[in-house]
Design a protein around this motif. Structure first.
Motif, mmCIF file in Angstrom:
data_model
loop_
_atom_site.group_PDB
_atom_site.id
_atom_site.type_symbol
_atom_site.label_atom_id
_atom_site.label_comp_id
_atom_site.label_asym_id
_atom_site.label_seq_id
_atom_site.Cartn_x
_atom_site.Cartn_y
_atom_site.Cartn_z
ATOM 1 N N LEU A 101 -9.737 -3.880 7.004
ATOM 2 C CA LEU A 101 -10.029 -2.885 5.975
ATOM 3 C C LEU A 101 -9.676 -3.428 4.593
ATOM 4 C CD1 LEU A 101 -10.940 0.038 5.435
ATOM 5 C CD2 LEU A 101 -8.587 0.735 5.813
ATOM 6 N N THR A 102 -8.535 -4.093 4.492
ATOM 7 C CA THR A 102 -8.102 -4.691 3.232
ATOM 8 C C THR A 102 -9.093 -5.743 2.761
ATOM 9 O OG1 THR A 102 -5.784 -4.285 3.730
ATOM 10 C CG2 THR A 102 -6.243 -6.013 2.134
ATOM 11 N N GLU A 103 -9.546 -6.571 3.685
ATOM 12 C CA GLU A 103 -10.516 -7.617 3.340
ATOM 13 C C GLU A 103 -11.787 -7.011 2.743
ATOM 14 O OE1 GLU A 103 -13.103 -11.120 5.538
ATOM 15 O OE2 GLU A 103 -11.385 -10.258 6.576
ATOM 16 N N ALA A 104 -12.296 -5.956 3.370
ATOM 17 C CA ALA A 104 -13.510 -5.305 2.869
ATOM 18 C C ALA A 104 -13.262 -4.653 1.504
ATOM 19 C CB ALA A 104 -13.997 -4.266 3.869
ATOM 20 N N CYS A 105 -12.124 -3.995 1.348
ATOM 21 C CA CYS A 105 -11.810 -3.325 0.078
ATOM 22 C C CYS A 105 -11.642 -4.323 -1.058
ATOM 23 C CB CYS A 105 -10.565 -2.459 0.219
ATOM 24 S SG CYS A 105 -10.846 -0.995 1.219
ATOM 25 N N GLU A 106 -11.007 -5.448 -0.775
ATOM 26 C CA GLU A 106 -10.824 -6.453 -1.817
ATOM 27 C C GLU A 106 -12.149 -7.141 -2.157
ATOM 28 O OE1 GLU A 106 -7.601 -8.881 -0.363
ATOM 29 O OE2 GLU A 106 -6.100 -7.469 -1.135
ATOM 30 N N LYS A 107 -12.963 -7.406 -1.149
ATOM 31 C CA LYS A 107 -14.233 -8.093 -1.363
ATOM 32 C C LYS A 107 -15.247 -7.213 -2.100
ATOM 33 C CE LYS A 107 -17.914 -10.529 1.075
ATOM 34 N NZ LYS A 107 -18.376 -11.027 2.385
ATOM 35 N N PHE A 108 -15.399 -5.967 -1.675
ATOM 36 C CA PHE A 108 -16.459 -5.119 -2.213
ATOM 37 C C PHE A 108 -16.012 -4.173 -3.321
ATOM 38 C CE2 PHE A 108 -17.917 -6.144 2.132
ATOM 39 C CZ PHE A 108 -19.042 -6.877 1.789
ATOM 40 N N LEU A 109 -14.729 -3.833 -3.333
ATOM 41 C CA LEU A 109 -14.241 -2.886 -4.344
ATOM 42 C C LEU A 109 -13.269 -3.534 -5.325
ATOM 43 C CD1 LEU A 109 -13.522 0.165 -1.994
ATOM 44 C CD2 LEU A 109 -15.612 -0.309 -3.301
ATOM 45 N N GLY A 110 -12.747 -4.686 -4.970
ATOM 46 C CA GLY A 110 -11.765 -5.335 -5.822
ATOM 47 C C GLY A 110 -10.463 -4.570 -5.905
ATOM 48 N N ARG A 111 -10.143 -3.844 -4.850
ATOM 49 C CA ARG A 111 -8.925 -3.030 -4.863
ATOM 50 C C ARG A 111 -8.042 -3.376 -3.684
ATOM 51 N NH1 ARG A 111 -8.616 2.748 -5.525
ATOM 52 N NH2 ARG A 111 -6.475 2.617 -4.928
ATOM 53 N N PRO A 112 -6.747 -3.463 -3.921
ATOM 54 C CA PRO A 112 -5.824 -3.752 -2.824
ATOM 55 C C PRO A 112 -5.577 -2.511 -1.952
ATOM 56 C CG PRO A 112 -4.609 -3.448 -4.855
ATOM 57 C CD PRO A 112 -6.074 -3.362 -5.205
ATOM 58 N N VAL A 113 -5.254 -2.770 -0.717
ATOM 59 C CA VAL A 113 -4.882 -1.720 0.232
ATOM 60 C C VAL A 113 -3.597 -2.195 0.893
ATOM 61 C CG1 VAL A 113 -5.521 -0.535 2.355
ATOM 62 C CG2 VAL A 113 -7.272 -1.032 0.663
ATOM 63 N N ASP A 114 -2.571 -1.384 0.851
ATOM 64 C CA ASP A 114 -1.288 -1.761 1.448
ATOM 65 C C ASP A 114 -1.130 -1.128 2.822
ATOM 66 O OD1 ASP A 114 -0.459 -3.314 -0.737
ATOM 67 O OD2 ASP A 114 0.277 -1.550 -1.787
ATOM 68 N N PHE A 115 -0.446 -1.837 3.687
ATOM 69 C CA PHE A 115 -0.154 -1.363 5.035
ATOM 70 C C PHE A 115 1.059 -0.444 4.988
ATOM 71 C CE2 PHE A 115 2.036 -2.102 9.168
ATOM 72 C CZ PHE A 115 1.065 -1.573 9.999
ATOM 73 N N ALA A 116 0.891 0.811 5.385
ATOM 74 C CA ALA A 116 1.996 1.773 5.352
ATOM 75 C C ALA A 116 2.780 1.786 6.654
ATOM 76 C CB ALA A 116 1.475 3.173 5.053
ATOM 77 N N GLY A 117 2.125 1.432 7.749
ATOM 78 C CA GLY A 117 2.818 1.432 9.024
ATOM 79 C C GLY A 117 1.891 1.753 10.179
ATOM 80 N N ALA A 118 2.458 1.697 11.359
ATOM 81 C CA ALA A 118 1.721 1.989 12.593
ATOM 82 C C ALA A 118 2.398 3.136 13.319
ATOM 83 C CB ALA A 118 1.680 0.759 13.491
ATOM 84 N N VAL A 119 1.587 4.002 13.893
ATOM 85 C CA VAL A 119 2.090 5.097 14.725
ATOM 86 C C VAL A 119 1.577 4.839 16.140
ATOM 87 C CG1 VAL A 119 2.116 7.578 15.122
ATOM 88 C CG2 VAL A 119 2.066 6.699 12.778
ATOM 89 N N PRO A 120 2.475 4.542 17.067
ATOM 90 C CA PRO A 120 2.017 4.220 18.420
ATOM 91 C C PRO A 120 1.451 5.437 19.147
ATOM 92 C CG PRO A 120 4.399 4.393 18.378
ATOM 93 C CD PRO A 120 3.927 4.519 16.951
ATOM 94 N N ASP A 121 0.556 5.159 20.081
ATOM 95 C CA ASP A 121 0.036 6.221 20.932
ATOM 96 C C ASP A 121 1.200 6.745 21.773
ATOM 97 O OD1 ASP A 121 -1.783 7.931 22.108
ATOM 98 O OD2 ASP A 121 -2.445 6.461 23.588
ATOM 99 N N ASP A 122 1.284 8.051 21.923
ATOM 100 C CA ASP A 122 2.405 8.645 22.640
ATOM 101 C C ASP A 122 1.895 9.783 23.527
ATOM 102 O OD1 ASP A 122 4.818 9.587 23.553
ATOM 103 O OD2 ASP A 122 5.662 9.977 21.573
#
Length: 124
Positions: free
Chosen positions: A58-79
């Motif tokens: 997702l970050t790769e697409a956002c940086e390539k096409f929108l020129g905007r960074p996307v930060d990873f906030a975290g993962a929520v495991p399946d429960d």
């Protein structure tokens, strides 16, 4: 970029293609309307490895096409135990006790939510 000051958009996606494409469309709309707002993405119902790969694509697409960074906030495991506990009649608070998903959400919330003057978190 951080959500710690309370002026951040937090997006939640699942690792499947439809969810990622939908979040990309939402990010694109956010970028057009509010280009300066920091953005973090949570990957839901997956382990850390899958979450990092999902957000990386997702970050790769956002940086390539929108020129905007996307930060990873975290993962929520399946429960599945959380859903089973709710189905069995437990309250969400009781079902969350010991839940890895609830623990992950609390950790993400503690990191991104500004601290409330009473000592708690504004979003928790």
């Amino acid at each position: 970029t951080s959500c710690a000051d309370g002026s951040c958009f937090l997006a939640v996606t699942a690792p499947d293609r439809i969810a990622v494409v939908s979040i990309y469309a939402l990010i694109k709309l956010l970028h057009l309307r509010h280009p300066g707002v920091p953005l973090e993405v949570v990957a839901n119902r997956c382990d850390d490895d899958v979450a990092h790969r999902t957000v990386a694509s997702l970050t790769e697409a956002c940086e390539k096409f929108l020129g905007r960074p996307v930060d990873f906030a975290g993962a929520v495991p399946d429960d599945p135990n959380f859903a089973s506990a709710l189905s069995a009649g437990l309250s969400a608070v009781d079902a969350a006790a010991g839940s890895p998903a609830a623990d992950a959400l609390r950790a993400i919330g503690a990191r991104i939510a500004p601290t409330h003057p009473t000592g708690g978190h504004a979003l928790l």
